[in-house]
Scaffold this motif. Structure first.
Motif, PDB file in Angstrom:
ATOM      1  N   SER A 129      42.205  51.348  54.198  1.00 44.92           N
ATOM      2  CA  SER A 129      42.611  52.025  52.957  1.00 44.92           C
ATOM      3  C   SER A 129      43.061  51.001  51.925  1.00 44.92           C
ATOM      4  N   LEU A 130      42.890  51.358  50.652  1.00 39.47           N
ATOM      5  CA  LEU A 130      43.207  50.448  49.561  1.00 39.47           C
ATOM      6  C   LEU A 130      44.688  50.531  49.191  1.00 39.47           C
ATOM      7  N   ASN A 131      45.151  49.498  48.486  1.00 41.29           N
ATOM      8  CA  ASN A 131      46.539  49.487  48.029  1.00 41.29           C
ATOM      9  C   ASN A 131      46.683  50.423  46.822  1.00 41.29           C
ATOM     10  N   ALA A 132      47.887  50.480  46.306  1.00 42.66           N
ATOM     11  CA  ALA A 132      48.191  51.427  45.227  1.00 42.66           C
ATOM     12  C   ALA A 132      47.346  51.164  43.984  1.00 42.66           C
ATOM     13  N   GLN A 133      47.054  49.881  43.748  1.00 44.53           N
ATOM     14  CA  GLN A 133      46.252  49.543  42.561  1.00 44.53           C
ATOM     15  C   GLN A 133      44.770  49.831  42.769  1.00 44.53           C
ATOM     16  N   GLY A 134      44.358  50.014  44.040  1.00 46.05           N
ATOM     17  CA  GLY A 134      42.956  50.270  44.331  1.00 46.05           C
ATOM     18  C   GLY A 134      42.065  49.050  44.221  1.00 46.05           C
ATOM     19  N   GLN A 135      42.666  47.851  44.224  1.00 44.46           N
ATOM     20  CA  GLN A 135      41.870  46.638  44.043  1.00 44.46           C
ATOM     21  C   GLN A 135      41.754  45.809  45.299  1.00 44.46           C
ATOM     22  N   GLY A 136      42.479  46.144  46.323  1.00 42.06           N
ATOM     23  CA  GLY A 136      42.447  45.372  47.568  1.00 42.06           C
ATOM     24  C   GLY A 136      42.922  46.240  48.716  1.00 42.06           C
ATOM     25  N   LEU A 137      42.843  45.662  49.922  1.00 47.83           N
ATOM     26  CA  LEU A 137      43.266  46.423  51.101  1.00 47.83           C
ATOM     27  C   LEU A 137      44.790  46.561  51.129  1.00 47.83           C
ATOM     28  N   ALA A 138      45.242  47.732  51.601  1.00 48.36           N
ATOM     29  CA  ALA A 138      46.691  47.928  51.767  1.00 48.36           C
ATOM     30  C   ALA A 138      47.187  47.057  52.915  1.00 48.36           C
ATOM     31  N   HIS A 139      46.379  46.934  53.962  1.00 52.16           N
ATOM     32  CA  HIS A 139      46.731  46.096  55.109  1.00 52.16           C
ATOM     33  C   HIS A 139      45.504  45.287  55.501  1.00 52.16           C
ATOM     34  N   ALA A 140      45.679  43.968  55.611  1.00 52.42           N
ATOM     35  CA  ALA A 140      44.541  43.109  55.970  1.00 52.42           C
ATOM     36  C   ALA A 140      44.153  43.334  57.431  1.00 52.42           C
ATOM     37  N   ILE A 141      42.868  43.270  57.720  1.00 49.21           N
ATOM     38  CA  ILE A 141      42.383  43.402  59.101  1.00 49.21           C
ATOM     39  C   ILE A 141      42.755  42.137  59.868  1.00 49.21           C
ATOM     40  N   THR A 142      43.512  42.307  60.958  1.00 46.80           N
ATOM     41  CA  THR A 142      43.924  41.153  61.766  1.00 46.80           C
ATOM     42  C   THR A 142      43.799  41.505  63.244  1.00 46.80           C
ATOM     43  N   LEU A 143      43.978  40.494  64.067  1.00 50.08           N
ATOM     44  CA  LEU A 143      44.014  40.727  65.513  1.00 50.08           C
ATOM     45  C   LEU A 143      45.406  41.224  65.899  1.00 50.08           C
ATOM     46  N   SER A 144      45.454  42.173  66.843  1.00 51.15           N
ATOM     47  CA  SER A 144      46.750  42.649  67.307  1.00 51.15           C
ATOM     48  C   SER A 144      47.379  41.587  68.204  1.00 51.15           C
ATOM     49  N   LYS A 145      48.702  41.583  68.232  1.00 51.99           N
ATOM     50  CA  LYS A 145      49.406  40.587  69.070  1.00 51.99           C
ATOM     51  C   LYS A 145      49.693  41.209  70.432  1.00 51.99           C
ATOM     52  N   ILE A 164      35.691  38.049  58.593  1.00 55.09           N
ATOM     53  CA  ILE A 164      34.452  38.445  57.919  1.00 55.09           C
ATOM     54  C   ILE A 164      34.574  39.854  57.370  1.00 55.09           C
ATOM     55  N   LEU A 165      35.091  40.759  58.188  1.00 62.40           N
ATOM     56  CA  LEU A 165      35.241  42.145  57.737  1.00 62.40           C
ATOM     57  C   LEU A 165      36.276  42.256  56.635  1.00 62.40           C
ATOM     58  N   ARG A 166      37.359  41.529  56.777  1.00 61.08           N
ATOM     59  CA  ARG A 166      38.434  41.579  55.783  1.00 61.08           C
ATOM     60  C   ARG A 166      37.921  41.140  54.414  1.00 61.08           C
ATOM     61  N   ASP A 167      37.210  40.018  54.382  1.00 62.10           N
ATOM     62  CA  ASP A 167      36.699  39.498  53.108  1.00 62.10           C
ATOM     63  C   ASP A 167      35.669  40.449  52.508  1.00 62.10           C
ATOM     64  N   SER A 168      34.816  40.988  53.349  1.00 59.43           N
ATOM     65  CA  SER A 168      33.734  41.825  52.843  1.00 59.43           C
ATOM     66  C   SER A 168      34.255  43.165  52.339  1.00 59.43           C
ATOM     67  N   ILE A 169      35.092  43.837  53.133  1.00 56.31           N
ATOM     68  CA  ILE A 169      35.533  45.181  52.733  1.00 56.31           C
ATOM     69  C   ILE A 169      36.492  45.104  51.558  1.00 56.31           C
ATOM     70  N   SER A 170      37.218  43.991  51.412  1.00 52.07           N
ATOM     71  CA  SER A 170      38.095  43.811  50.247  1.00 52.07           C
ATOM     72  C   SER A 170      37.280  43.816  48.963  1.00 52.07           C
ATOM     73  N   ARG A 171      36.042  43.314  49.080  1.00 50.18           N
ATOM     74  CA  ARG A 171      35.175  43.203  47.913  1.00 50.18           C
ATOM     75  C   ARG A 171      34.451  44.517  47.645  1.00 50.18           C
ATOM     76  N   TRP A 172      34.024  45.202  48.707  1.00 50.58           N
ATOM     77  CA  TRP A 172      33.167  46.376  48.530  1.00 50.58           C
ATOM     78  C   TRP A 172      33.932  47.692  48.391  1.00 50.58           C
ATOM     79  N   ALA A 173      35.051  47.829  49.108  1.00 50.13           N
ATOM     80  CA  ALA A 173      35.755  49.108  49.097  1.00 50.13           C
ATOM     81  C   ALA A 173      36.166  49.549  47.686  1.00 50.13           C
ATOM     82  N   PRO A 174      36.760  48.657  46.862  1.00 54.51           N
ATOM     83  CA  PRO A 174      37.115  49.091  45.503  1.00 54.51           C
ATOM     84  C   PRO A 174      35.909  49.566  44.701  1.00 54.51           C
ATOM     85  N   ARG A 175      34.750  48.975  44.912  1.00 51.18           N
ATOM     86  CA  ARG A 175      33.547  49.397  44.187  1.00 51.18           C
ATOM     87  C   ARG A 175      33.056  50.741  44.697  1.00 51.18           C
ATOM     88  N   LEU A 176      32.950  50.850  46.024  1.00 50.59           N
ATOM     89  CA  LEU A 176      32.326  52.032  46.590  1.00 50.59           C
ATOM     90  C   LEU A 176      33.197  53.276  46.445  1.00 50.59           C
TER      91      LEU A 176
END
Lengths: 232, 227
Positions: A166-182, A208-220
């Protein structure tokens, strides 16, 4: 003192030219003939493989349409196969539709550096639910038996059935970055479990997913679709 | 001058003409490119992590070997000695390119699995070696059979190495699981070090068999009775 070698006879020079030119002509014909014969077959196979990959990451989809991002909007395209999803000029996504021609989501290609070499992936994105719904490795040269599991390990692939993007409040980036769980800590909906013995490859996939979806999600998210599924 | 108690020894050697069948068979065992000539080691170690990859690489190499042998033999009287290597490379590279396209048209999965090792067939010592040592000096028929034999021997050797590596490294043969789910694969067999181990053991076995064959050979001398 070395004796200088005798100059080549004109006849010998002619023989050499004849050999080079003759072999060059023969080889050219062979390569051209094989190329002309195999290119249509290769293209059909690549298209079929891509179709299968797209449908595999968009559960429920039965057909796809190729779209390209141009001048701030998505437009349909019938141009040849895209080679890369990161180049702005050829940035391409694939919209999946079910039997009733309703949009299921988008399949997006992405790539980045893995442990040994480039990893190329295709993932499915549902803009309505803000989740990634599928993941498929198109090509990788990770360590056999370890990093190569990113494409086959069932537990790892299960990470991407409902991954929160999901996107952040501004709709320009991810609310939470995709990371590995600890290890030992509860896993959040935007985190993925890595593969034992393949941490670097697992982290590479997350990046790879984090960089890509950060770019595409706001557009799509801004693209409006009609019930018929037409995308302008 | 020989001492008087040693008579001259007459040795007769029967030379059997090499038949066309022998041109094919020699590549399978007596002059096997991997186990005897120890050529093409890069491909052998890189693509034998599964049987299907080894089989595909072996067949691709065999095709290039046969076709390049045929063309080199056909043109042997037209290629000057001074430029023969450059001409052979051009011919071999042509057929490798053809094989690359044909492999893509047959199976994209297999093509991706073999990766950069298909273009590397160009620099495989077996192909250049046979072009220089055999095809450039023999007829088209014999060169074709030589290529077939060497290619078959190369494929056979790749299968031998690939079988062991896939069985122990993945617990399967041709992708079909052989062991139960409790079997823990030996990941090292899929890595280059496992390839070295497996190849080394096969070379050990082949040399041991050859040694046993040599021990069984008797050498008989005829000696004239002393006067």
């Amino acid at each position: 003192m070395t004796t200088p070698s005798a100059p080549l006879q004109p006849r010998m020079v002619w023989y050499m030219y004849r050999a080079f030119v003759g072999i060059g002509v023969i080889c050219t014909f062979i390569i051209a003939a094989v190329f002309l014969y195999t290119q249509p077959i290769i293209r059909d196979k690549q298209e079929a493989a891509l179709q299968q990959s797209v449908l595999s990451v968009l559960g429920g989809a039965e057909n796809k349409r190729d779209l390209v991002w141009r001048d701030g909007s998505l437009v349909l395209t019938t141009e040849g196969l895209a080679t890369d999803g990161m180049d702005e000029k050829s940035a391409r996504v694939y919209a999946g539709y079910d039997r009733q021609d309703r949009a299921v989501g988008y399949a997006i290609t992405a790539n980045g550096m893995g442990y040994q070499d480039n990893i190329s992936v295709l993932y499915g994105y549902d803009p309505k639910a803000d989740v990634i719904i599928g993941f498929h490795v198109l090509s990788s040269r990770e360590t056999p038996g370890l990093g190569s599991k990113i494409g086959t390990d069932r537990k790892f692939l299960a990470n991407f059935l409902k991954l929160d993007v999901s996107l952040n409040a501004q709709g320009q980036g991810l609310a939470h970055a995709i990371t590995l769980s600890k290890v030992g800590q509860p896993k959040n909906s935007w985190q993925i479990d890595g593969i034992t013995g393949a941490t670097v490859s697992s982290k590479a996939v997350a990046k790879i997913l984090r960089d890509s979806i950060s770019r595409w999600a706001p557009r799509l998210k801004l693209v409006k679709t009609t019930t018929g599924g037409d995308i302008q | 001058m020989l001492p008087s108690n040693i008579a001259p020894i007459n040795i007769s050697i029967n030379v059997t003409p090499v038949t066309t069948t022998d041109e094919f068979i020699k590549g399978l065992w007596r002059q096997n490119p991997i186990f005897v000539q120890v050529l093409g080691m890069c491909s052998t170690l890189a693509v034998t992590n599964s049987v299907i990859n080894g089989l595909a690489m072996g067949l691709a190499t065999a095709f290039v070997l046969v076709m390049s042998n045929i063309l080199v033999s056909s043109l042997r009287n037209f290629i000057p000695r001074q430029v023969r290597m450059a001409c052979y490379i051009a011919i071999i590279a042509t057929f490798v390119t053809a094989v690359d396209y044909l492999l893509q048209s047959l199976s994209l999965t297999l093509h991706n699995a073999l990766g950069a090792f298909v273009p590397l067939i160009v620099v495989n010592c077996i192909i250049m070696g046979r072009a220089e040592a055999f095809a450039s000096r023999n007829t088209v028929t014999r060169s074709c059979l030589d290529g077939l034999g060497m290619g078959a021997g190369f494929t056979l050797a790749l299968l031998c190495v690939g079988l062991v590596r896939e069985l122990l490294g993945s617990g399967s043969i041709l992708g079909v699981a052989v062991f139960s789910s409790s079997f823990e694969p030996w990941i090292i067999m899929l890595l280059p070090s496992g390839g070295f181990f497996t190849l080394g053991l096969w070379l050990l076995l082949m040399n041991w068999i050859k040694q046993r064959q040599l021990v069984g050979v008797k050498v008989e001398f005829e000696k004239e009775p002393s006067a």
